[in-house]
Design an enzyme around this catalytic site. Structure first.
Site, PDB file in Angstrom:
ATOM      1  CG  ASP A  29     -53.613 -55.766 -53.299  1.00 24.30           C
ATOM      2  OD1 ASP A  29     -54.595 -55.160 -52.808  1.00 24.30           O
ATOM      3  OD2 ASP A  29     -53.620 -56.277 -54.430  1.00 24.30           O
ATOM      4  CD  GLU A  79     -54.750 -72.652 -29.155  1.00 27.64           C
ATOM      5  OE1 GLU A  79     -53.605 -72.795 -29.566  1.00 27.64           O
ATOM      6  OE2 GLU A  79     -55.751 -73.019 -29.798  1.00 27.64           O
ATOM      7  CB  CYS A 111     -57.755 -74.685 -32.629  1.00 23.16           C
ATOM      8  SG  CYS A 111     -56.647 -73.283 -32.738  1.00 23.16           S
ATOM      9  CB  THR A 152     -54.421 -65.390 -39.172  1.00 20.33           C
ATOM     10  OG1 THR A 152     -53.125 -65.642 -38.618  1.00 20.33           O
ATOM     11  CG2 THR A 152     -54.319 -65.442 -40.678  1.00 20.33           C
ATOM     12  CB  SER A 201     -50.284 -74.818 -40.094  1.00 20.52           C
ATOM     13  OG  SER A 201     -51.311 -75.098 -39.198  1.00 20.52           O
ATOM     14  CG  HIS A 233     -60.051 -74.632 -36.561  1.00 27.66           C
ATOM     15  ND1 HIS A 233     -60.301 -73.648 -35.629  1.00 27.66           N
ATOM     16  CD2 HIS A 233     -58.704 -74.583 -36.797  1.00 27.66           C
ATOM     17  CE1 HIS A 233     -59.166 -73.050 -35.313  1.00 27.66           C
ATOM     18  NE2 HIS A 233     -58.185 -73.600 -36.005  1.00 27.66           N
ATOM     19  CE  LYS A 242     -55.641 -71.921 -49.123  1.00 32.67           C
ATOM     20  NZ  LYS A 242     -55.055 -71.941 -50.464  1.00 32.67           N
ATOM     21  CG  ASN A 275     -57.421 -68.304 -35.060  1.00 32.75           C
ATOM     22  OD1 ASN A 275     -58.333 -69.012 -34.633  1.00 32.75           O
ATOM     23  ND2 ASN A 275     -56.211 -68.763 -35.287  1.00 32.75           N
ATOM     24  CB  SER A 307     -51.537 -76.551 -34.435  1.00 32.35           C
ATOM     25  OG  SER A 307     -52.052 -75.804 -35.500  1.00 32.35           O
TER      26      SER A 307
HETATM   27  N1  COA Z   1     -55.181 -60.401 -53.975  1.00 29.66           N
HETATM   28  C1  COA Z   1     -55.818 -61.561 -53.697  1.00 29.66           C
HETATM   29  N2  COA Z   1     -55.179 -62.644 -53.153  1.00 29.66           N
HETATM   30  C2  COA Z   1     -53.870 -62.520 -52.864  1.00 29.66           C
HETATM   31  C3  COA Z   1     -53.150 -61.346 -53.134  1.00 29.66           C
HETATM   32  C4  COA Z   1     -53.869 -60.235 -53.725  1.00 29.66           C
HETATM   33  N3  COA Z   1     -53.254 -59.076 -53.992  1.00 29.66           N
HETATM   34  N4  COA Z   1     -51.874 -61.525 -52.723  1.00 29.66           N
HETATM   35  C5  COA Z   1     -51.789 -62.789 -52.231  1.00 29.66           C
HETATM   36  N5  COA Z   1     -52.992 -63.383 -52.314  1.00 29.66           N
HETATM   37  C6  COA Z   1     -53.358 -64.735 -51.869  1.00 29.66           C
HETATM   38  C7  COA Z   1     -52.353 -65.805 -52.225  1.00 29.66           C
HETATM   39  O1  COA Z   1     -52.491 -66.224 -53.565  1.00 29.66           O
HETATM   40  C8  COA Z   1     -52.726 -66.864 -51.207  1.00 29.66           C
HETATM   41  O2  COA Z   1     -53.882 -67.532 -51.645  1.00 29.66           O
HETATM   42  P1  COA Z   1     -53.909 -69.144 -51.682  1.00 29.66           P
HETATM   43  O3  COA Z   1     -53.658 -69.594 -50.275  1.00 29.66           O
HETATM   44  O4  COA Z   1     -55.299 -69.466 -52.157  1.00 29.66           O
HETATM   45  O5  COA Z   1     -52.821 -69.567 -52.609  1.00 29.66           O
HETATM   46  C9  COA Z   1     -53.136 -66.064 -49.979  1.00 29.66           C
HETATM   47  O6  COA Z   1     -53.373 -64.727 -50.439  1.00 29.66           O
HETATM   48  C10 COA Z   1     -52.087 -66.027 -48.890  1.00 29.66           C
HETATM   49  O7  COA Z   1     -50.867 -65.690 -49.487  1.00 29.66           O
HETATM   50  P2  COA Z   1     -49.495 -66.242 -48.878  1.00 29.66           P
HETATM   51  O8  COA Z   1     -48.399 -65.742 -49.751  1.00 29.66           O
HETATM   52  O9  COA Z   1     -49.590 -67.699 -48.625  1.00 29.66           O
HETATM   53  O10 COA Z   1     -49.495 -65.439 -47.480  1.00 29.66           O
HETATM   54  P3  COA Z   1     -48.463 -65.465 -46.320  1.00 29.66           P
HETATM   55  O11 COA Z   1     -47.169 -66.084 -46.709  1.00 29.66           O
HETATM   56  O12 COA Z   1     -48.437 -64.064 -45.825  1.00 29.66           O
HETATM   57  O13 COA Z   1     -49.107 -66.435 -45.204  1.00 29.66           O
HETATM   58  C11 COA Z   1     -50.675 -67.488 -43.744  1.00 29.66           C
HETATM   59  C12 COA Z   1     -50.500 -66.575 -44.975  1.00 29.66           C
HETATM   60  C13 COA Z   1     -52.159 -67.759 -43.584  1.00 29.66           C
HETATM   61  C14 COA Z   1     -49.950 -68.793 -43.962  1.00 29.66           C
HETATM   62  C15 COA Z   1     -50.123 -66.738 -42.491  1.00 29.66           C
HETATM   63  O14 COA Z   1     -50.927 -65.619 -42.257  1.00 29.66           O
HETATM   64  C16 COA Z   1     -50.111 -67.591 -41.245  1.00 29.66           C
HETATM   65  O15 COA Z   1     -49.180 -68.350 -41.009  1.00 29.66           O
HETATM   66  N6  COA Z   1     -51.170 -67.489 -40.391  1.00 29.66           N
HETATM   67  C17 COA Z   1     -51.334 -68.337 -39.214  1.00 29.66           C
HETATM   68  C18 COA Z   1     -52.066 -69.597 -39.626  1.00 29.66           C
HETATM   69  C19 COA Z   1     -52.414 -70.441 -38.458  1.00 29.66           C
HETATM   70  O16 COA Z   1     -52.889 -69.939 -37.492  1.00 29.66           O
HETATM   71  N7  COA Z   1     -52.170 -71.757 -38.524  1.00 29.66           N
HETATM   72  C20 COA Z   1     -52.351 -72.629 -37.388  1.00 29.66           C
HETATM   73  C21 COA Z   1     -53.724 -72.863 -36.970  1.00 29.66           C
HETATM   74  S1  COA Z   1     -54.667 -73.937 -37.963  1.00 29.66           S
END
Ligand code: COA
Length: 387
Positions: A29, A79, A111, A152, A201, A233, A242, A275, A307
């Site tokens: 979605d 990095e 980062c 991301t 993370s 960041h 958040k 990012n 990280s």
């Molecule tokens: N409409 C609106 N929001 C929606 C949705 C929809 N149809 N479907 C899902 N969402 C929301 C979820 O509720 C969630 O929100 P929340 O975090 O406020 O609860 C958000 O979208 C992400 O959903 P999630 O199921 O957690 O996504 P994911 O399992 O695909 O993972 C990340 C998302 C960010 C964890 C993933 O992209 C990732 O690992 N990115 C790398 C992060 C990173 O770089 N970290 C290290 C550096 S700090």
């Protein structure tokens, strides 16, 4: 003596993927990416825009305003390094004809590294008044096709000049640091993509935010209402949001609104670029400065997270007349005039970017006139040129 940011240059490549296109291609979605993750577009670096080329481009933006006689230090934070041994900064130094007598090196802590560079530069200027330091953060965030982290990704660079009596932000004394040896995100030798436990993370990021913010407020005797804005960041904008929600908990309406409005302004460029690892926090600051309406003396908080993991909270005050030092028109044009890639085109560029370069190779660039690019490699030595 005030020390801080006197110049900020920004560069992001000339191609992007729209998040709605990516969501459709991945059977997701679109609102998950647009709202849940908080990203609209992500920049895509082709093989001619590696971390060095982007770093040169960000620095070239303000180089004609630097007194090179005063420059004493150049640090490259990344990095997405191009060599296990040699510093990326040496390529920048040669391309931009910087003086031979400066101290220069590359540093790493995910980062957080550009913040490390900033603090080293501040200490350098404190110890060597009248001298300046250039610091560059440049990265390509790569998680892999069809991974949860794909949405991301991004690419870009920020370059800053740090000196006394700065024209943009004067850093305030004090900082709150916190670190722990954990495995939330890492990139082992030989892997062109990062490994990440994204939910873990996110939790560590928020824990470290609470820890450093609380400690900074206790140390400085400041309260949340003393901040005009807080920049975070932003590996993706929802992550910073958040932390922002934690910061405004229990605050009066005016403070909560001010910090919320300024958070959205600080996230504007990130929503378009994605990012950029080391430089993400500093792209948020630039975004707030160029899209917001801050006044001289306004206090901005900075939350830096790398990280592994290392975090720091510190602050700075906006300097009178800072608007004259910024180039919002240039940056907005750079973001607007990019080419929208189809998902297939992006996948081809991405896959090509994972391959090791052959010993000898030449590349053409489709970037604008004046852009620095990786022109190829001779005997495994990278060559950079200006178009
Ligand atoms: N409409 C609106 N929001 C929606 C949705 C929809 N149809 N479907 C899902 N969402 C929301 C979820 O509720 C969630 O929100 P929340 O975090 O406020 O609860 C958000 O979208 C992400 O959903 P999630 O199921 O957690 O996504 P994911 O399992 O695909 O993972 C990340 C998302 C960010 C964890 C993933 O992209 C990732 O690992 N990115 C790398 C992060 C990173 O770089 N970290 C290290 C550096 S700090």
């Amino acid at each position: 003596m005030d020390i801080g940011i006197d110049q900020i240059g920004f560069y992001t490549p000339n191609k992007f993927v729209d998040m709605v296109d990516l969501a459709n291609a991945r059977n997701q979605d679109p609102n998950k990416f647009l709202i849940g993750i908080g990203q609209d577009r992500m920049a895509v670096a082709d093989k001619t825009q590696d971390a060095v080329a982007m770093g040169i481009n960000a620095t070239a933006e303000y180089l004609d305003q630097v007194d090179l006689e005063q420059l004493g230090l150049l640090i490259f934070a990344t990095e997405s390094g191009i060599d296990q041994s040699k510093s990326a900064s040496l390529f920048v130094k040669e391309a931009l004809n910087l003086p031979a007598n400066i101290r220069t090196f590359e540093i790493k802590e995910a980062c957080f590294a550009l913040t490390a560079a900033l603090q080293v530069a501040r200490d350098y200027v404190r110890a060597h008044p009248h001298h300046s330091a250039m610091i560059i953060g440049s990265d390509i965030a790569r998680y892999g096709l069809n991974t949860a982290g794909e949405v991301t990704q991004g690419a870009g660079a920020i370059s800053m000049l740090i000196k006394e009596s700065p024209a943009i932000i004067a850093l305030e004394d004090g900082h709150a640091s916190y670190s722990e040896n954990i495995n939330d995100f890492w990139r082992p030798n030989g892997s062109p993509v990062a490994m990440v436990d994204g939910h873990y993370s996110r939790d560590v990021y928020l824990d470290f935010f609470k820890e450093t913010f609380k400690e900074y407020l206790a140390q400085t005797k400041l309260t949340v209402s003393d901040f005009a804005g807080i920049c975070y960041h932003l590996p993706y904008t929802k992550m910073g949001f958040k932390a922002h929600r934690i910061a405004i908990q229990g605050q009066d309406e005016e403070t909560a609104k001010r910090l919320s409005d300024n958070f959205q302004l600080s996230a504007k460029y990130s929503r378009q670029v994605g990012n950029i690892y080391t430089a993400s926090l500093y792209m948020s600051i630039l975004s707030l400065l160029e899209n917001g309406d801050l006044e001289a003396g306004d206090r901005i908080g900075f939350f830096s997270y790398g990280s592994g993991a290392m975090a720091e909270f510190f602050s700075g005050k906006v300097v009178d007349g800072y608007q004259r030092r910024l180039r919002p028109g240039l940056h907005k044009r750079m973001l607007q005039e990019r080419t929208r890639l189809g998902v297939g085109q992006y996948e081809d560029i991405f896959t090509e970017g994972l391959e090791n370069l052959p010993e000898n190779v030449e590349f053409e660039s489709d970037a604008n006139h004046g852009t620095w690019f990786l022109a190829g490699q001779e005997g495994y030595v990278r060559k950079y040129q200006q178009k």
